[in-house]
Design a protein around this motif. Structure first.
Motif, PDB file in Angstrom:
ATOM      1  N   GLY A 237      25.484  34.685  41.324  1.00 47.75           N
ATOM      2  CA  GLY A 237      24.237  35.099  40.394  1.00 47.75           C
ATOM      3  C   GLY A 237      24.901  33.776  39.954  1.00 47.75           C
ATOM      4  O   GLY A 237      25.106  32.914  39.567  1.00 47.75           O
ATOM      5  N   VAL A 238      22.895  33.442  39.018  1.00 44.04           N
ATOM      6  CA  VAL A 238      23.495  31.941  38.230  1.00 44.04           C
ATOM      7  C   VAL A 238      24.053  32.064  37.529  1.00 44.04           C
ATOM      8  O   VAL A 238      24.547  30.213  37.304  1.00 44.04           O
ATOM      9  CB  VAL A 238      21.812  31.892  37.647  1.00 44.04           C
ATOM     10  CG1 VAL A 238      21.675  32.986  36.806  1.00 44.04           C
ATOM     11  CG2 VAL A 238      21.145  30.470  37.516  1.00 44.04           C
ATOM     12  N   GLU A 239      24.515  32.460  36.724  1.00 46.78           N
ATOM     13  CA  GLU A 239      25.419  32.079  35.781  1.00 46.78           C
ATOM     14  C   GLU A 239      27.114  31.709  36.651  1.00 46.78           C
ATOM     15  O   GLU A 239      27.619  31.602  35.999  1.00 46.78           O
ATOM     16  CB  GLU A 239      25.939  33.793  34.870  1.00 46.78           C
ATOM     17  CG  GLU A 239      24.782  33.777  33.693  1.00 46.78           C
ATOM     18  CD  GLU A 239      25.053  35.611  32.975  1.00 46.78           C
ATOM     19  OE1 GLU A 239      25.852  35.565  33.218  1.00 46.78           O
ATOM     20  OE2 GLU A 239      23.414  35.450  32.560  1.00 46.78           O
ATOM     21  N   SER A 243      30.607  29.253  36.074  1.00 45.46           N
ATOM     22  CA  SER A 243      32.210  30.126  36.197  1.00 45.46           C
ATOM     23  C   SER A 243      33.320  29.434  36.972  1.00 45.46           C
ATOM     24  O   SER A 243      33.888  29.621  37.242  1.00 45.46           O
ATOM     25  CB  SER A 243      32.539  31.223  35.849  1.00 45.46           C
ATOM     26  OG  SER A 243      31.899  32.463  36.900  1.00 45.46           O
ATOM     27  N   CYS A 244      32.304  28.973  38.725  1.00 43.66           N
ATOM     28  CA  CYS A 244      32.837  28.309  39.377  1.00 43.66           C
ATOM     29  C   CYS A 244      33.590  26.836  39.193  1.00 43.66           C
ATOM     30  O   CYS A 244      34.697  26.343  40.398  1.00 43.66           O
ATOM     31  CB  CYS A 244      32.264  28.809  41.297  1.00 43.66           C
ATOM     32  SG  CYS A 244      32.316  30.930  41.268  1.00 43.66           S
ATOM     33  N   PHE A 245      33.094  26.504  38.431  1.00 41.75           N
ATOM     34  CA  PHE A 245      33.823  24.862  37.559  1.00 41.75           C
ATOM     35  C   PHE A 245      34.891  24.992  37.124  1.00 41.75           C
ATOM     36  O   PHE A 245      34.638  25.594  35.617  1.00 41.75           O
ATOM     37  CB  PHE A 245      32.969  24.630  37.141  1.00 41.75           C
ATOM     38  CG  PHE A 245      32.060  23.179  38.148  1.00 41.75           C
ATOM     39  CD1 PHE A 245      31.669  22.031  38.565  1.00 41.75           C
ATOM     40  CD2 PHE A 245      30.931  24.052  38.898  1.00 41.75           C
ATOM     41  CE1 PHE A 245      31.089  21.464  39.527  1.00 41.75           C
ATOM     42  CE2 PHE A 245      29.912  23.990  39.783  1.00 41.75           C
ATOM     43  CZ  PHE A 245      29.431  22.475  40.728  1.00 41.75           C
ATOM     44  N   ARG A 246      35.824  25.232  37.196  1.00 45.46           N
ATOM     45  CA  ARG A 246      37.444  25.242  35.926  1.00 45.46           C
ATOM     46  C   ARG A 246      37.217  24.714  34.569  1.00 45.46           C
ATOM     47  O   ARG A 246      37.175  25.623  33.855  1.00 45.46           O
ATOM     48  CB  ARG A 246      38.360  24.505  36.942  1.00 45.46           C
ATOM     49  CG  ARG A 246      38.623  25.855  38.049  1.00 45.46           C
ATOM     50  CD  ARG A 246      40.427  24.905  38.362  1.00 45.46           C
ATOM     51  NE  ARG A 246      40.419  25.846  39.677  1.00 45.46           N
ATOM     52  CZ  ARG A 246      41.952  25.366  39.904  1.00 45.46           C
ATOM     53  NH1 ARG A 246      42.637  24.731  40.129  1.00 45.46           N
ATOM     54  NH2 ARG A 246      42.312  26.453  41.679  1.00 45.46           N
ATOM     55  N   PHE A 290      23.646  22.535  42.143  1.00 49.59           N
ATOM     56  CA  PHE A 290      23.508  23.421  42.673  1.00 49.59           C
ATOM     57  C   PHE A 290      22.689  23.828  41.830  1.00 49.59           C
ATOM     58  O   PHE A 290      22.040  25.694  42.461  1.00 49.59           O
ATOM     59  CB  PHE A 290      25.087  23.969  42.064  1.00 49.59           C
ATOM     60  CG  PHE A 290      26.035  23.091  43.137  1.00 49.59           C
ATOM     61  CD1 PHE A 290      25.572  21.778  44.252  1.00 49.59           C
ATOM     62  CD2 PHE A 290      27.198  22.858  43.004  1.00 49.59           C
ATOM     63  CE1 PHE A 290      26.733  21.137  45.175  1.00 49.59           C
ATOM     64  CE2 PHE A 290      27.995  21.998  43.788  1.00 49.59           C
ATOM     65  CZ  PHE A 290      27.511  21.441  44.082  1.00 49.59           C
ATOM     66  N   MET A 291      22.490  24.542  41.158  1.00 46.69           N
ATOM     67  CA  MET A 291      21.303  25.216  40.273  1.00 46.69           C
ATOM     68  C   MET A 291      20.013  25.090  40.788  1.00 46.69           C
ATOM     69  O   MET A 291      19.436  26.197  40.490  1.00 46.69           O
ATOM     70  CB  MET A 291      21.898  25.521  38.266  1.00 46.69           C
ATOM     71  CG  MET A 291      23.004  25.391  37.503  1.00 46.69           C
ATOM     72  SD  MET A 291      23.038  27.010  37.478  1.00 46.69           S
ATOM     73  CE  MET A 291      22.294  27.803  36.175  1.00 46.69           C
ATOM     74  N   THR A 292      19.843  23.899  40.272  1.00 50.66           N
ATOM     75  CA  THR A 292      17.937  23.806  40.971  1.00 50.66           C
ATOM     76  C   THR A 292      17.964  24.674  42.847  1.00 50.66           C
ATOM     77  O   THR A 292      17.366  24.830  42.960  1.00 50.66           O
ATOM     78  CB  THR A 292      17.865  22.295  40.979  1.00 50.66           C
ATOM     79  OG1 THR A 292      18.357  22.258  39.521  1.00 50.66           O
ATOM     80  CG2 THR A 292      17.017  21.951  41.925  1.00 50.66           C
TER      81      THR A 292
END
Length: 301
Positions: A237-239, A243-246, A290-292
Motif C-alpha cells: 500500500g502507498v502508506e 514505513s519500510c524506511f526505518r 518509489f512513491m511515484t
C-alpha cells in the motif's frame, strides 16, 4: 515421526534434512496438501516418514514464522543483501528498493558488499572507495549492519559467518555481484556454479535455477535464490512504503496527520528532519521515486 527441514524443492520432490542428521530424504508431499491448497516450501519444518524404497513422504507442515512468495522460502528471518562495490558499482537506489521489500516482509537485513579486492588498481578506485565508505556510514546510521568482503582474499567471512549463525537467511541481490562466489567461500566444497561478469553488458547471468538451503559451518542455513528480475511495489500500500524506511518509521508518530505521505503535508516530522539534515538526501529521493512509481502503476491498473 521424525522432524526435519526442507532444504531443497525440485520437480515435485522435497529433500528433507532430518534433525537427527543422516542423509537427506527425497520425499513427495501427501495429497492432503493439494486438497487444502497448500504447498510445502524450502525452509519448512516438517514431520516426515520414510518409505520402504528409501524415499519418504511429507506428512505435516509445522507452523511457519514467515513465508516469502518471491523467493518461495519459509521461516527465513534474515535477508542478506549482496551488492558489489565494482562491476557492477554499488547502486543505492536498487539497494533501497530491496530494503523496502525486505522490511515489508518482516525480515531483518544485513548488507554485504563484495569484490573489495577488485578496487586495487581499478579506474576511479579512490572515488569508488569514498562512495562505498559513505554508503557504509549512511546505512549503519539507519540501523543496518554492513560487512565489506572479498571472497578471493577471505576478507569479512568470519564476521559474516557469525551473523548467519542460528538464522535461516536469504541471499539476494542483482546478478553478477558474486553471491555464488561468496557462498562458495563460506562453505568449503560447495562449488556452486558462477559466471564472470560480462564486461560488455556490465552485469552477470544469474546461475541459480532453484531455491536450496545450504548449511553454513558453525550453524545456520542460507538460501541462494534465483535473481529478482522485478521488484513490484503493487503488493504494498502507498502508506506502507514510508514505513519500510526505518528512519521514517521512527519519526512518523510525530507527524500531524495520520497516513502522512511525507511529501507535502504541514507539520510532517519526516520533512522537518530532512530540513535539519537528519535524513540522507539519497534516501528521501529514492522514497519519492518509489512513491511515484507506485502511483503510476496504480493508475495503469
Amino acid at each position: 515421526m521424525p522432524v526435519g527441514t526442507i532444504v531443497k524443492a525440485l520437480s515435485g520432490y522435497y529433500y528433507v534434512q532430518g534433525d537427527e542428521g543422516g542423509s537427506r530424504v527425497q520425499c513427495r508431499a501427501r495429497g492432503i496438501f493439494k486438497k487444502r491448497g497448500e504447498s510445502p516450501l524450502v525452509g519448512d519444518r516438517v514431520a516426515f516418514a520414510e518409505t520402504e524404497n528409501g524415499e519418504g513422504t511429507v506428512d505435516e507442515i509445522l507452523p511457519r514464522s514467515t513465508a516469502l512468495i518471491r523467493p518461495p522460502v519459509a521461516n527465513a528471518d534474515l535477508a542478506v543483501l549482496v551488492f558489489s562495490v565494482i562491476r557492477p558499482e554499488l547502486n543505492l537506489q536498487l539497494l533501497d528498493k530491496f530494503l523496502v521489500h525486505i522490511e515489508h516482509a518482516g525480515l531483518d537485513a544485513l548488507l554485504v558488499l563484495t569484490k573489495a579486492d577488485a578496487l586495487e588498481g581499478a579506474d576511479e578506485a579512490e572515488r569508488i572507495r569514498g562512495d562505498v565508505d559513505a554508503a557504509c556510514r549512511l546505512y549503519e546510521s539507519v540501523g543496518y549492519r554492513v560487512i565489506v568482503t572479498s571472497s578471493r582474499r577471505q576478507d569479512g567471512l568470519d564476521l559474516l559467518r557469525a551473523e548467519l549463525h542460528g538464522h535461516v537467511s536469504v541471499f539476494a541481490g542483482q546478478s553478477g555481484v558474486g553471491k555464488s562466489s561468496l557462498l562458495n567461500a563460506l562453505v568449503p566444497g560447495l562449488a556452486l556454479e558462477t559466471n564472470e561478469i560480462s564486461e560488455k553488458l556490465g552485469r552477470g547471468k544469474h546461475t541459480t535455477r532453484h531455491v536450496e538451503l545450504v548449511q553454513v559451518p558453525g550453524g545456520g542455513f542460507v538460501a541462494d535464490t534465483p535473481g529478482f528480475s522485478q521488484l513490484d511495489f503493487q503488493e504494498l500500500g502507498v502508506e506502507e512504503i514510508g514505513s519500510c524506511f526505518r528512519e521514517f518509521r521512527a519519526l512518523a508518530s510525530g507527524c500531524k496527520f495520520r497516513g502522512c505521505t511525507h511529501t507535502h503535508e504541514p507539520h510532517c516530522a519526516v520533512l522537518q528532519a530532512r530540513a535539519r539534515g537528519e535524513i540522507a538526501e539519497s534516501r528521501y529521493r529514492h522514497y519519492t521515486e518509489f512513491m511515484t512509481e507506485w502511483k503510476e502503476k496504480a493508475r495503469r491498473y
